[in-house]
Design an enzyme around this catalytic site. Structure first.
Site, PDB file in Angstrom:
ATOM      1  N   GLY A  16       0.806  -1.212   0.000  1.00  0.00           N
ATOM      2  CA  GLY A  16       0.000   0.000   0.000  1.00  0.00           C
ATOM      3  C   GLY A  16       0.848   1.276   0.000  1.00  0.00           C
ATOM      4  O   GLY A  16       0.466   2.293  -0.582  1.00  0.00           O
ATOM      5  N   ASN A  17       2.036   1.198   0.624  1.00  0.00           N
ATOM      6  CA  ASN A  17       2.905   2.374   0.747  1.00  0.00           C
ATOM      7  C   ASN A  17       3.427   2.870  -0.599  1.00  0.00           C
ATOM      8  O   ASN A  17       3.877   3.997  -0.720  1.00  0.00           O
ATOM      9  CB  ASN A  17       4.076   2.047   1.678  1.00  0.00           C
ATOM     10  CG  ASN A  17       4.948   0.949   1.119  1.00  0.00           C
ATOM     11  OD1 ASN A  17       4.534  -0.217   1.073  1.00  0.00           O
ATOM     12  ND2 ASN A  17       6.110   1.297   0.665  1.00  0.00           N
ATOM     13  N   LYS A 134      -8.938  -8.595  11.495  1.00  0.00           N
ATOM     14  CA  LYS A 134      -8.291  -7.634  10.598  1.00  0.00           C
ATOM     15  C   LYS A 134      -8.905  -6.238  10.754  1.00  0.00           C
ATOM     16  O   LYS A 134     -10.079  -6.017  10.405  1.00  0.00           O
ATOM     17  CB  LYS A 134      -8.463  -8.141   9.158  1.00  0.00           C
ATOM     18  CG  LYS A 134      -8.070  -7.164   8.096  1.00  0.00           C
ATOM     19  CD  LYS A 134      -6.565  -7.032   7.952  1.00  0.00           C
ATOM     20  CE  LYS A 134      -6.205  -5.961   6.944  1.00  0.00           C
ATOM     21  NZ  LYS A 134      -4.812  -5.538   7.058  1.00  0.00           N
ATOM     22  N   LYS A 218      -3.409  -9.583   1.384  1.00  0.00           N
ATOM     23  CA  LYS A 218      -2.909  -9.485   0.002  1.00  0.00           C
ATOM     24  C   LYS A 218      -1.619 -10.284  -0.214  1.00  0.00           C
ATOM     25  O   LYS A 218      -1.366 -10.772  -1.307  1.00  0.00           O
ATOM     26  CB  LYS A 218      -2.734  -8.027  -0.432  1.00  0.00           C
ATOM     27  CG  LYS A 218      -1.503  -7.326   0.129  1.00  0.00           C
ATOM     28  CD  LYS A 218      -0.565  -6.845  -0.957  1.00  0.00           C
ATOM     29  CE  LYS A 218       0.757  -6.329  -0.483  1.00  0.00           C
ATOM     30  NZ  LYS A 218       1.149  -6.211   0.871  1.00  0.00           N
ATOM     31  N   LYS A 280       3.842 -11.676   5.189  1.00  0.00           N
ATOM     32  CA  LYS A 280       4.787 -11.728   4.059  1.00  0.00           C
ATOM     33  C   LYS A 280       5.668 -12.976   4.167  1.00  0.00           C
ATOM     34  O   LYS A 280       5.964 -13.622   3.168  1.00  0.00           O
ATOM     35  CB  LYS A 280       5.667 -10.475   4.013  1.00  0.00           C
ATOM     36  CG  LYS A 280       4.847  -9.225   3.765  1.00  0.00           C
ATOM     37  CD  LYS A 280       5.699  -7.999   3.602  1.00  0.00           C
ATOM     38  CE  LYS A 280       4.898  -6.747   3.906  1.00  0.00           C
ATOM     39  NZ  LYS A 280       3.567  -6.670   3.304  1.00  0.00           N
TER      40      LYS A 280
HETATM   41  P1  ADP Z   1       2.513  -3.474   3.192  1.00  0.00           P
HETATM   42  O1  ADP Z   1       1.595  -2.326   3.007  1.00  0.00           O
HETATM   43  O2  ADP Z   1       3.627  -3.484   2.200  1.00  0.00           O
HETATM   44  O3  ADP Z   1       1.845  -4.804   3.327  1.00  0.00           O
HETATM   45  P2  ADP Z   1       3.022  -3.584   6.080  1.00  0.00           P
HETATM   46  O4  ADP Z   1       3.068  -2.323   6.869  1.00  0.00           O
HETATM   47  O5  ADP Z   1       1.863  -4.478   6.221  1.00  0.00           O
HETATM   48  O6  ADP Z   1       3.299  -3.162   4.567  1.00  0.00           O
HETATM   49  O7  ADP Z   1       4.327  -4.442   6.420  1.00  0.00           O
HETATM   50  C1  ADP Z   1       5.634  -3.949   6.242  1.00  0.00           C
HETATM   51  C2  ADP Z   1       6.175  -3.366   7.553  1.00  0.00           C
HETATM   52  O8  ADP Z   1       6.501  -4.405   8.454  1.00  0.00           O
HETATM   53  C3  ADP Z   1       7.476  -2.618   7.435  1.00  0.00           C
HETATM   54  O9  ADP Z   1       7.286  -1.309   7.002  1.00  0.00           O
HETATM   55  C4  ADP Z   1       8.042  -2.690   8.867  1.00  0.00           C
HETATM   56  O10 ADP Z   1       7.720  -1.509   9.570  1.00  0.00           O
HETATM   57  C5  ADP Z   1       7.272  -3.825   9.500  1.00  0.00           C
HETATM   58  N1  ADP Z   1       8.079  -4.907  10.095  1.00  0.00           N
HETATM   59  C6  ADP Z   1       7.658  -5.629  11.147  1.00  0.00           C
HETATM   60  N2  ADP Z   1       8.543  -6.559  11.480  1.00  0.00           N
HETATM   61  C7  ADP Z   1       9.579  -6.458  10.628  1.00  0.00           C
HETATM   62  C8  ADP Z   1      10.810  -7.169  10.483  1.00  0.00           C
HETATM   63  N3  ADP Z   1      11.131  -8.194  11.277  1.00  0.00           N
HETATM   64  N4  ADP Z   1      11.652  -6.796   9.490  1.00  0.00           N
HETATM   65  C9  ADP Z   1      11.307  -5.770   8.678  1.00  0.00           C
HETATM   66  N5  ADP Z   1      10.153  -5.059   8.764  1.00  0.00           N
HETATM   67  C10 ADP Z   1       9.287  -5.398   9.735  1.00  0.00           C
HETATM   68 MG    MG Z   2       0.425  -5.375   4.892  1.00  0.00          MG
END
Ligand code: ADP
Ligand code: MG
Length: 318
Positions: A16-17, A134, A218, A280
């Protein structure tokens, strides 16, 4: 260029970012402008000779759709969640189709981006339906939250000190309904955009599909689609250049190359939280177990560098 049939296939999951920045209102011109930048990074993948399928998140967009539904509830009919997802797939698909199409034309690449409205099968007996987790949509005050619980039967939780927020079921995706159509389009050289927002959740009643009130993660949907179309690379583009263990602590260690086994161990050890990095890594594990070769997790500006092995986190079978 080699025939598309013989190129290796990659699925790029856009976070989303890449489309809505945290410090912006996230209006349509801003979304177009951010997407244009993301389209440039997509060129890095095409330059490496990959055939591409793109998926994307929709958190901020569906949040705004739900807010519109709520604010207009006295003058216009409401939209169920599956329709909200399909609406964002259409609107965001249009935007991505246009900006990616423009970028490809500017580069002289003869490829047409095309969005597929994508339904994703879930099980109506999935335990997630009994335990919605969620967070979705706007934040509410405690009083407003109590009204909404009473009026709509929603489940609402307090979200990390930021206010009250509705939570909905997030069932596991089982099958991408349109996978065969997506494969046929890839074979014919189209750049397919699919499974936006995790896909439209549907269940099977006898032989008929029916939308259901839920949203699908997603990353998990992207992994399933990548497996179903036999992609060899799953590239998850998000807000961090690399995945880390002991993330955001003085002991933080950034990961460059890890195996499936190591990913599973770090996940079990609690390094990847449920709402962000957890899905992820779960998606990566499922993809590699389902026949995928490589997962890369990085941020949009480093897609080219990560493909060249200079940064990012690469996860492989061994
Ligand atoms: P997206 O919108 O891409 O799904 P999310 O915010 O759901 O993004 O997930 C990505 C975020 O996860 C990163 O921006 C980071 O802040 C966070 N994060 C949490 N744990 C970790 C980790 N172990 N290593 C890297 N990032 C992490
Ligand atoms: Mg996410």
């Amino acid at each position: 260029m080699p025939n598309d049939k013989f190129k290796s296939l990659a699925l790029l999951a856009i976070g989303g970012n890449s489309i809505t920045k945290a410090d912006q209102e996230g209006n349509i011109p801003q979304q177009f402008s951010n997407s244009r930048k993301t389209a440039q990074h997509i060129l890095d993948m095409l330059a490496q000779g990959y055939n591409l399928v793109i998926t994307h998140g929709n958190g901020p967009q569906i949040g705004n759709t739900l807010l519109r539904v709520e604010l207009s509830s006295h003058s216009v009919y409401p939209l169920p969640l599956d329709t909200c997802v399909s609406d964002t797939q259409g609107g965001m698909g249009y935007m991505l189709q246009q900006v990616i199409g423009n970028t490809l034309r500017e580069e002289g690449i003869k490829k047409i981006p095309l969005t597929i409205i994508t339904q994703v099968l879930v099980d109506q007996n999935d335990p997630a339906f009994l335990n919605p987790t969620k967070p979705i949509g706007p934040f509410y005050s405690q009083t407003k939250a109590q009204d909404l619980i009473r009026e709509n039967g929603w489940k609402i939780i307090e979200d990390s000190g930021r206010g009250y927020r509705r939570v909905v079921p997030s069932p596991r995706p089982l099958e991408i309904i349109e996978a065969e159509a997506i494969k046929a389009l890839i074979r014919n050289g189209f750049l397919v955009i699919a499974a936006g927002g995790g896909g439209i959740p549907v269940v099977k009643d006898n032989n008929n599909l029916r939308g259901i009130e839920a949203v699908i993660d997603k990353d998990l949907a992207s992994s399933l689609l990548a497996s179903q179309i036999q992609a060899e690379l799953l590239l998850i583009s998000t807000d961090v250049e690399q995945v880390a263990i002991f993330y955001n602590t003085p002991k933080e260690i950034k990961l460059s190359n890890i195996t499936l086994k190591e990913a599973e161990k770090y996940l079990n050890d609690g390094h990847f939280p449920a709402g962000s990095m957890g899905p992820k890594i779960l998606a990566s594990i499922a993809f590699l177990k389902g026949g995928g070769k490589t997962v890369i997790i990085t941020n949009p500006q480093n897609i080219g560098n990560a493909l060249a092995g200079k940064t990012g986190t690469k996860i492989t079978l061994n």
